[in-house]
Motif scaffolding. Structure first.
Motif, PDB file in Angstrom:
ATOM      1  N   PRO A 236       0.814  -1.214   0.000  1.00 19.19           N
ATOM      2  CA  PRO A 236       0.000   0.000   0.000  1.00 19.19           C
ATOM      3  C   PRO A 236       0.850   1.266   0.000  1.00 19.19           C
ATOM      4  O   PRO A 236       0.509   2.236  -0.693  1.00 19.19           O
ATOM      5  N   ASP A 237       1.955   1.260   0.716  1.00 11.96           N
ATOM      6  CA  ASP A 237       2.808   2.458   0.758  1.00 11.96           C
ATOM      7  C   ASP A 237       3.399   2.753  -0.611  1.00 11.96           C
ATOM      8  O   ASP A 237       3.460   3.917  -1.053  1.00 11.96           O
ATOM      9  N   GLN A 238       3.860   1.680  -1.299  1.00  6.43           N
ATOM     10  CA  GLN A 238       4.432   1.872  -2.644  1.00  6.43           C
ATOM     11  C   GLN A 238       3.380   2.441  -3.601  1.00  6.43           C
ATOM     12  O   GLN A 238       3.664   3.356  -4.381  1.00  6.43           O
ATOM     13  N   VAL A 239       2.160   1.887  -3.523  1.00  5.32           N
ATOM     14  CA  VAL A 239       1.089   2.350  -4.413  1.00  5.32           C
ATOM     15  C   VAL A 239       0.784   3.828  -4.140  1.00  5.32           C
ATOM     16  O   VAL A 239       0.685   4.633  -5.070  1.00  5.32           O
ATOM     17  N   GLN A 240       0.685   4.151  -2.859  1.00  7.14           N
ATOM     18  CA  GLN A 240       0.378   5.539  -2.524  1.00  7.14           C
ATOM     19  C   GLN A 240       1.482   6.478  -3.001  1.00  7.14           C
ATOM     20  O   GLN A 240       1.199   7.565  -3.531  1.00  7.14           O
ATOM     21  N   GLY A 241       2.730   6.046  -2.860  1.00  4.20           N
ATOM     22  CA  GLY A 241       3.860   6.853  -3.303  1.00  4.20           C
ATOM     23  C   GLY A 241       3.838   7.064  -4.807  1.00  4.20           C
ATOM     24  O   GLY A 241       4.050   8.185  -5.295  1.00  4.20           O
ATOM     25  N   GLY A 245       2.552  10.847  -7.473  1.00  3.67           N
ATOM     26  CA  GLY A 245       3.233  11.524  -8.572  1.00  3.67           C
ATOM     27  C   GLY A 245       2.374  11.662  -9.824  1.00  3.67           C
ATOM     28  O   GLY A 245       2.818  12.218 -10.826  1.00  3.67           O
ATOM     29  N   VAL A 246       1.147  11.124  -9.793  1.00  7.96           N
ATOM     30  CA  VAL A 246       0.269  11.213 -10.985  1.00  7.96           C
ATOM     31  C   VAL A 246      -0.718  12.359 -10.774  1.00  7.96           C
ATOM     32  O   VAL A 246      -1.531  12.333  -9.854  1.00  7.96           O
ATOM     33  N   ARG A 247      -0.614  13.359 -11.641  1.00  8.43           N
ATOM     34  CA  ARG A 247      -1.392  14.587 -11.500  1.00  8.43           C
ATOM     35  C   ARG A 247      -2.915  14.327 -11.576  1.00  8.43           C
ATOM     36  O   ARG A 247      -3.708  14.965 -10.909  1.00  8.43           O
ATOM     37  N   GLU A 248      -3.328  13.339 -12.418  1.00  2.53           N
ATOM     38  CA  GLU A 248      -4.753  13.102 -12.653  1.00  2.53           C
ATOM     39  C   GLU A 248      -5.450  12.440 -11.468  1.00  2.53           C
ATOM     40  O   GLU A 248      -6.681  12.415 -11.413  1.00  2.53           O
ATOM     41  N   VAL A 249      -4.658  11.889 -10.549  1.00  6.03           N
ATOM     42  CA  VAL A 249      -5.275  11.202  -9.403  1.00  6.03           C
ATOM     43  C   VAL A 249      -5.476  12.214  -8.279  1.00  6.03           C
ATOM     44  O   VAL A 249      -4.512  12.799  -7.777  1.00  6.03           O
ATOM     45  N   THR A 250      -6.758  12.406  -7.918  1.00  6.30           N
ATOM     46  CA  THR A 250      -7.047  13.408  -6.878  1.00  6.30           C
ATOM     47  C   THR A 250      -7.304  12.770  -5.517  1.00  6.30           C
ATOM     48  O   THR A 250      -7.368  13.461  -4.510  1.00  6.30           O
ATOM     49  N   GLY A 251      -7.479  11.466  -5.493  1.00  7.20           N
ATOM     50  CA  GLY A 251      -7.695  10.809  -4.202  1.00  7.20           C
ATOM     51  C   GLY A 251      -7.572   9.310  -4.353  1.00  7.20           C
ATOM     52  O   GLY A 251      -7.799   8.777  -5.444  1.00  7.20           O
ATOM     53  N   CYS A 252      -7.158   8.637  -3.296  1.00  8.45           N
ATOM     54  CA  CYS A 252      -7.104   7.173  -3.391  1.00  8.45           C
ATOM     55  C   CYS A 252      -7.264   6.536  -2.019  1.00  8.45           C
ATOM     56  O   CYS A 252      -6.855   7.096  -0.999  1.00  8.45           O
ATOM     57  N   GLU A 253      -7.928   5.397  -2.046  1.00  2.86           N
ATOM     58  CA  GLU A 253      -8.057   4.582  -0.830  1.00  2.86           C
ATOM     59  C   GLU A 253      -7.364   3.275  -1.143  1.00  2.86           C
ATOM     60  O   GLU A 253      -7.782   2.551  -2.050  1.00  2.86           O
TER      61      GLU A 253
END
Lengths: 325, 287
Positions: A236-241, A245-253
């Motif tokens: 999960p930490d790697q995915v969040q990291g 860096g992706v501008r189009e992603v505004t939120g993630c769970e």
């Protein structure tokens, strides 16, 4: 072509239909979708000349339903929500009367009645009193009445309401068959029904037209706000990291999910969904973390319906309009 | 219109109503003929019609109560509205079917004077004159009954209202004799004006139209009162006697063929059929 322009119907201080405009082309099956009391039946009753409008115009192939009612009504076959049947008559007698009232020449009436009886598969019931028929067969008699004279436009108001599942399937099949020869407009508040049968959907809420498009386009439009499910071989930490860096992603769970290959993330995106997918793919590829699954979350018609119809009546907004047909 | 007429006539021929109506009509006329022409040996068939025209009080509601009320209740009025038929076609088709149901037994009754003439001297012109007037009186009353049926969805309500109106039509001239004082006349005229305004309000669903009718009626009464206060004492009785459908029929019973009465019956029928069309149209506008 049916043209409805600025149609309004008021009952005293209550506005049942509020400035609705749309055009229905020939050769399609259209669905009128809306919650109970949205104004579907009122709109259909006005379109068929059963009810007068407070304002606005309805033309059927150029004939005004109010000014040139006789000619316009000949072009329409209508099944109201409650089939208007004379229960002391047999379907044959009833259909013969309707045929005569529609101006079909007397000599052609037996053949015409036989045709619609066969088309609606009423053959075995044609000689029984309507009051002794099941609801499904009564509905068929109502549809047969609408088909007399082969009008180019068939309008069906909640044709499957109150039927058992088998009867619903039969009536849906019948409507699909009708769609091959006629322009069919049916109203329903059953979303799956409209999705299964109709090529184009008009969603009415609080007397206003809030959307008019194909079910597919409506789904696409409401996906534009953008949500995506991602499964990847990463922590999960790697995915969040990586997603940071992706501008189009505004939120993630993000959560660990062994069954999904490592972790599963629900993303909220902005902008073009394809551009976002490309950027995410490249970010993960560069980091050497394989993406196992990347699926845009599409709104089904049920979600669209809820989203479009749950607004307050006062919240007037521009309808989402047809793009495909 | 032809389609509606044929359909209605077919419904009457399949159902019991037309036969019950015909049987009662012939029974009423038959009892009258038995009492006057057979038992009392009077040669005037018109007396039988004159006495038993009160039978319309029961007969008209039987025939008319379901004609439009049932269509509304069964929602079949929606079918008629969506077919390429005008409101006038629908109302006239239904009316002529009822007229047919009424006229067929009357054709049977037309044989009675001929039968009596075999056994004595019967003056046929007055008999047939009264028979013709009886038919026109019936047609006017059927139009009134049909209008009452258009006001409600309940057959029972339509029948009850129709009986009251028929009784009023029947006894309006007699009642007029009891209205003597100016004060009573004034009150009665105001009540009638209010009822008329309510009817217009119901037909048009417009408060303004109802109030306008009330104001016009009251203004007319006021003008009569100001111009000639004495005439107010006789205004209502005069109106009731002049408008009485049954009173005009008794002219025929007395042996006079009054063409103006026939024109009056036709006018009443046309007026109430017009109101029926308006009442039918009202549903299109108000759902």
């Amino acid at each position: 072509m049916i043209t409805v322009e600025h149609l309004t119907k008021r009952y005293g201080s209550v506005t049942a239909v509020d400035d609705i405009s749309f055009t229905l082309e020939t050769g399609h099956i259209y669905g009128f979708l809306g919650p109970n009391g949205a104004g579907k039946s009122t709109t259909m009753n006005i379109m068929t000349g059963c009810l007068a409008a407070s304002a606005g115009e309805v033309t059927i192939d150029g004939h005004d339903i109010f000014e040139d009612a006789r000619q316009a009504k000949r072009l329409i076959g209508y099944l109201p929500e409650i089939p208007p049947l004379y229960t002391d008559e047999t379907p044959w007698e009833y259909l013969s009367f309707v045929a005569q009232a529609k101006g079909i020449p007397a000599k052609q009436i037996p053949d015409e009645v036989a045709r619609v009886v066969a088309e609606t598969r009423l053959d075995e019931m044609a000689g029984r009193l309507i009051r002794n028929l099941s609801k499904g067969y009564r509905q068929r008699v109502g549809i047969a009445q609408a088909l007399l004279g082969s009008p180019p436009y068939i309008i069906l108001d909640e044709p499957t309401v109150g039927l058992d599942p088998l009867q619903i399937i039969e009536i849906r099949d019948l409507i699909r068959q009708l769609g091959e020869k006629h322009t069919v407009i049916l109203s329903s508040h059953i979303l799956s029904e409209v999705q299964a049968i109709c090529e184009s959907v008009l969603i009415i809420a609080h007397g206003r037209l809030v959307a008019f498009d194909t079910p597919q386009n409506l789904e696409k439009m409401l996906t534009a706000a953008g949500r995506m499910t991602l499964c990847a071989e990463a922590t999960p930490d790697q995915v969040q990291g990586l997603l940071a860096g992706v501008r189009e992603v505004t939120g993630c769970e993000v959560q660990a999910d062994e069954a999904a290959g490592g972790c599963r993330a629900e993303l909220t995106l902005q902008g073009d969904a394809n551009a976002a997918a490309r950027a995410i793919f490249l970010a993960f590829a560069k980091a050497g973390r394989p993406i196992l699954q990347m699926t845009p979350v599409r709104a089904d018609l049920e979600n669209i319906f809820i989203e479009l119809t749950e607004d307050e009546p006062s919240g007037k907004k521009e309808p989402i309009h047809e793009s495909g047909i | 219109m032809k389609a509606v007429f044929k359909h209605e006539a077919g419904l009457y021929s399949h159902g019991l109503l037309a036969y019950v109506f015909g049987a009662f009509l012939l029974e009423f006329i038959g009892i009258g003929a038995m009492l006057y022409n057979i038992n009392a040996a009077v040669a005037n068939f018109e007396y039988a019609l004159g006495t038993f025209c009160i039978g319309f009080v029961a007969l008209v509601p039987i025939l008319t109560m379901r004609v439009l009320a049932e269509e509304k209740k069964q929602k079949t009025d929606q079918l008629l509205s969506l077919l390429p038929l005008s409101s006038t076609d629908i109302i006239l088709g239904k009316y002529f079917a009822m007229a047919l149901v009424f006229v067929i037994p009357m054709l049977v009754a037309c044989v009675y004077p001929l039968i009596f003439s075999l056994y004595g001297e019967v003056y046929l012109p007055t008999s047939y004159g009264a028979l013709i007037a009886f038919v026109f009186l019936g047609l006017a009353l059927i139009a009134i009954g049909m209008f009452i049926s258009s006001l409600t969805e309940s057959q029972g309500m339509a029948a009850g209202l129709c009986v009251v109106v028929m009784l009023f039509c029947c006894y309006s001239a007699s009642l007029a004799d009891y209205i003597a004082s100016t004060a009573f006349n004034l009150v009665a005229l105001v009540v009638i004006a209010a009822l008329l305004a309510l009817l217009v309000r119901r037909l048009t669903c417009s408060d303004a139209a109802g109030i306008l009718v009330l104001v016009l009626c009251l203004a007319a009464v006021g003008v009569v009162w100001l111009v000639n206060p004495d005439s107010l004492a006789t205004l209502l009785p005069d109106l009731m006697s002049r408008l009485s459908l049954f009173e005009r029929f008794y002219t025929f019973v007395n042996g006079v063929f009054d063409v103006t009465a026939i024109v009056y019956y036709l006018s009443v029928a046309a007026f109430f059929l017009f109101l029926c069309v308006q009442s039918w149209e009202k549903k299109r506008y108000n759902g």
